[in-house]
Design an enzyme around this catalytic site. Structure first.
Site, mmCIF file in Angstrom:
data_model
loop_
_atom_site.group_PDB
_atom_site.id
_atom_site.type_symbol
_atom_site.label_atom_id
_atom_site.label_comp_id
_atom_site.label_asym_id
_atom_site.label_seq_id
_atom_site.Cartn_x
_atom_site.Cartn_y
_atom_site.Cartn_z
ATOM 1 N N ASP A 77 -50.934 66.338 -2.812
ATOM 2 C CA ASP A 77 -51.149 65.449 -1.689
ATOM 3 C C ASP A 77 -52.560 64.902 -1.819
ATOM 4 O O ASP A 77 -53.519 65.673 -1.933
ATOM 5 C CB ASP A 77 -51.018 66.264 -0.380
ATOM 6 C CG ASP A 77 -50.374 65.466 0.731
ATOM 7 O OD1 ASP A 77 -50.774 64.312 0.928
ATOM 8 O OD2 ASP A 77 -49.489 66.011 1.411
ATOM 9 N N HIS A 94 -43.101 67.793 6.988
ATOM 10 C CA HIS A 94 -43.982 68.646 7.778
ATOM 11 C C HIS A 94 -44.483 67.934 9.037
ATOM 12 O O HIS A 94 -45.213 68.512 9.819
ATOM 13 C CB HIS A 94 -45.175 69.063 6.920
ATOM 14 C CG HIS A 94 -46.019 67.879 6.553
ATOM 15 N ND1 HIS A 94 -45.540 66.862 5.747
ATOM 16 C CD2 HIS A 94 -47.275 67.521 6.907
ATOM 17 C CE1 HIS A 94 -46.481 65.946 5.611
ATOM 18 N NE2 HIS A 94 -47.541 66.308 6.309
ATOM 19 N N ASP A 95 -44.134 66.660 9.199
ATOM 20 C CA ASP A 95 -44.587 65.900 10.370
ATOM 21 C C ASP A 95 -43.469 65.669 11.375
ATOM 22 O O ASP A 95 -43.675 64.990 12.380
ATOM 23 C CB ASP A 95 -45.113 64.523 9.931
ATOM 24 C CG ASP A 95 -46.461 64.615 9.240
ATOM 25 O OD1 ASP A 95 -47.224 65.555 9.544
ATOM 26 O OD2 ASP A 95 -46.747 63.756 8.391
ATOM 27 N N GLU A 112 -47.383 57.365 1.725
ATOM 28 C CA GLU A 112 -47.028 57.440 3.142
ATOM 29 C C GLU A 112 -47.461 56.104 3.725
ATOM 30 O O GLU A 112 -48.611 55.922 4.115
ATOM 31 C CB GLU A 112 -47.747 58.601 3.845
ATOM 32 C CG GLU A 112 -47.242 58.766 5.255
ATOM 33 C CD GLU A 112 -48.177 59.575 6.158
ATOM 34 O OE1 GLU A 112 -47.701 60.115 7.147
ATOM 35 O OE2 GLU A 112 -49.383 59.660 5.881
ATOM 36 N N ASP A 151 -51.513 60.225 1.204
ATOM 37 C CA ASP A 151 -51.529 60.415 2.656
ATOM 38 C C ASP A 151 -52.130 59.208 3.382
ATOM 39 O O ASP A 151 -53.179 58.693 2.985
ATOM 40 C CB ASP A 151 -52.390 61.653 2.967
ATOM 41 C CG ASP A 151 -52.434 61.962 4.444
ATOM 42 O OD1 ASP A 151 -51.395 62.362 4.992
ATOM 43 O OD2 ASP A 151 -53.518 61.799 5.054
HETATM 44 C C1 GLC Z 1 -50.315 62.221 7.442
HETATM 45 C C2 GLC Z 1 -49.872 63.645 7.245
HETATM 46 C C3 GLC Z 1 -50.120 64.396 8.502
HETATM 47 C C4 GLC Z 1 -51.601 64.358 8.782
HETATM 48 C C5 GLC Z 1 -52.131 62.922 8.818
HETATM 49 C C6 GLC Z 1 -53.627 62.883 8.736
HETATM 50 O O1 GLC Z 1 -49.579 61.570 8.416
HETATM 51 O O2 GLC Z 1 -48.545 63.690 6.830
HETATM 52 O O3 GLC Z 1 -49.664 65.717 8.441
HETATM 53 O O4 GLC Z 1 -51.862 64.966 10.015
HETATM 54 O O5 GLC Z 1 -51.672 62.162 7.732
HETATM 55 O O6 GLC Z 1 -54.080 63.205 7.466
#
Ligand code: GLC
Ligand code: CA
Length: 567
Positions: free
Chosen positions: A105, A338-339, A263, A206
């Protein structure tokens, strides 16, 4: 009409199945209650038997863990509670022996407030390291602008004893990095190349569409009662971001046979294409997120703005997303991360939360055009966690959303209900490996509790049951990887079919030579469909039988079928 598909040489990741690991909750080997890299090494055989080609690890770099690793304080070292750099190198090697690639990540929109860069910047906001971040003075005693952070509250945090504030789009422990600064960008590229040289297979990027901020960081019109406006308006997919992403690719992973998945929020449909064009996208892929916010109203995705939805809406969202990026683009398809909450609880109504519903969902997303991702525990049908009070949650966004719901006038009970539905801890509690007291996750005290259902729902039970969800996932993966079908999954066009049947998610994957059909009866009712005369070969069925009456087929509640042929 047949679309002309873009012809590029098929990449390894177009044939891959990827498994997402949340390291803190995967497997603990030293009884401190926290999962670790040695735990992942121990479970590599499990992953190999499952049949996955790559593993995405949520952040494992050194971190004070305010946002569970998405706040990195040293990009070159492994978080001590997870292990050492040597453990990581061993993991890469051991995985390689089993033909599994490790994907890291990459969190470079922000770092941790404990990172050395930020600590130096605090001492001298106008100096070299101050330029790595966004420091601004208040305006007439007020905050520099009215942006609301993704996790609630202002994006600005005061630097004690000065007139300065610093910008954080996420929590205040996650100061945003200033990508306008070429020195910062070079530092980031060094980090990426460091890990690529260690032999990793790629990155999940991310919050990557937040890198570019609206010049001048202006205020915008408020979008809620708090007088603030979502930081998205001034920081999500802003003009100019493409140049940053192109440069990053050219100077780092573009030189490797790496898989990258962004993402990417804020770039839907055709806007997504520059990110994922198979010929020259910034990344290999992005997550299809068209269906992950169906349960909230409005652009802010507040958990209290809850709404209900049905399978027809999900179907529309999926079809639209798939069609928009075809033929050039490539999606990462997932139903759990995980979100998000657990997929069974999120995507299925009460009456479908069973083996049939779960296996139907699995089939539904697995053969869409793109690379399927499985989130740890999804393959055995793990469920949301019944936390009794807000204090029991760990996730920062759960706490923030709870407070926000109360501010909006909801009762404590209602606010907790919204958190139950959406909390990220629903997928972050430890994996249930077996029925023992600590579920085979740890010998110590787990950092988040073990799910009470682990005595019956666990990996060990399902491994020995040919009719378990785990066994069904193994079949899905095996079919995806069978040599004679590989081409249709990697290159086949996506074609929605049988749209006249409500609550039926049906599609074909087509090449000139092959045609596969996926039928998912997304309801607790039977669904009767009229078949063509020629009967195609049935490859996979989540029921033992298929009810037929001449050319009428009656699909059972949540029945899912895969055919080699046209229906
Ligand atoms: C992304 C991650 C999340 C995190 C956020 C800030 O959305 O998936 O878990 O809290 O970024 O880094
Ligand atoms: Ca541990």
């Amino acid at each position: 009409m047949t679309i002309k598909m873009v012809q590029t040489t098929v990449k390894w990741w177009q044939k891959a199945v990827i498994y997402q690991i949340y390291p803190k909750s995967f497997k603990d080997t030293n009884a401190d209650g926290i999962g670790d890299l040695r735990g992942i090494i121990e479970k590599l055989d499990y992953l190999q038997k499952l049949g996955v080609d790559a593993v995405w690890l949520c952040p494992i770099n050194s971190s004070p863990m305010c946002d569970n690793g998405y706040d990195i304080s040293d990009y070159y070292t492994i978080e001590p509670s997870f292990g050492t750099n040597e453990d990581m190198y061993e993991l890469i090697e051991e995985a390689k022996k089993r033909n599994i690639k490790i994907i890291m990540d990459l969190v470079v929109n922000h770092c941790s407030d404990q990172h050395a860069w930020f600590q130096k910047a605090l001492k001298d906001p106008e100096g070299k390291y101050g330029q790595y971040f966004y420091f601004r003075k208040g305006i007439d005693g007020k905050l520099p602008n009215n942006w609301r952070s993704i996790f609630g509250g202002s994006v600005w945090e005061k630097v004690e004893g000065t007139d300065y504030y610093y910008l954080h789009i996420f929590t205040k422990q996650q100061p945003d990095l200033n990508w306008e600064n070429p020195s910062l960008r070079e530092e980031v590229y060094k980090i990426i190349n460091f890990w690529l040289e260690k032999g990793i297979g790629g990155f999940r990027l991310d919050a990557i569409t937040y890198l570019k901020k609206e010049p001048g960081l202006p205020s915008f019109e408020a979008d809620a009662k708090d007088g603030m406006v979502s930081a998205m308006y001034g920081s999500l997919n802003r003009p100019g971001i493409h140049a940053f992403l192109q440069e990053m690719k050219d100077k780092t992973y573009g030189r490797y046979d790496a898989f990258t998945v962004g993402e990417v929020a804020g770039a839907e449909g055709e806007e997504a294409l520059p990110f994922i064009s198979l010929e020259n996208g910034f990344f290999s892929s992005i997550f299809d997120i068209s269906h992950v916010q169906l349960d909230t109203v409005g652009p802010n995705y507040f958990w209290c703005s809850h709404r209900t939805w049905d399978a027809n809406e999900l179907r529309e969202a999926l079809y639209e997303a798939q069609m928009a990026i075809q033929p050039q683009g490539w999606y990462a398809n997932s139903i759990e991360t995980h979100d998000a909450p657990r997929s069974i609880d999120y995507y299925l109504p009460q009456e479908g939360r069973n083996y049939y519903g779960a296996s139907m969902l699995a089939m539904l997303y697995f053969y869409l055009r793109g690379t399927p991702f499985i989130y740890q525990g999804q393959e055995i049908g793990m469920r949301n966690f019944p936390f009794a009070s807000i204090e029991e949650y760990d996730d920062c966004s759960s706490k923030n959303q709870y407070a926000f719901s109360l501010e909006q006038g909801y009762s404590e009970e209602e606010a907790l209900h919204f958190v139950h539905l959406r909390s990220r801890d629903n997928t972050r509690y430890p994996i249930s490996w077996d029925a023992s007291e600590k579920a085979g996750f740890t010998d110590g005290k787990p950092w988040l509790p073990i799910h009470p259902n682990h005595t019956s729902l666990n990996v060990a039970v399902q491994e020995n049951d040919p009719y378990s969800l785990l066994s069904f996932y193994k079949k899905l993966i095996a079919i995806k990887k069978e040599a004679r079908y590989e081409t249709v999954w990697a290159e086949g066009e996506f074609v929605p079919v049988l749209k006249e049947y409500p609550m039926l998610v049906a599609y074909e994957r087509r090449t000139k030579e092959q045609r596969f059909t996926i039928l998912c009866n997304y309801q607790n009712e039977p669904c009767t469909i009229l078949m063509k005369d020629k009967e195609p070969d049935l490859l996979l069925n989540n029921y033992n039988t298929l009810q037929k009456d001449g050319n009428k087929w009656q699909l059972q509640p949540y029945q899912a079928l895969l055919f080699d042929g046209e229906v």
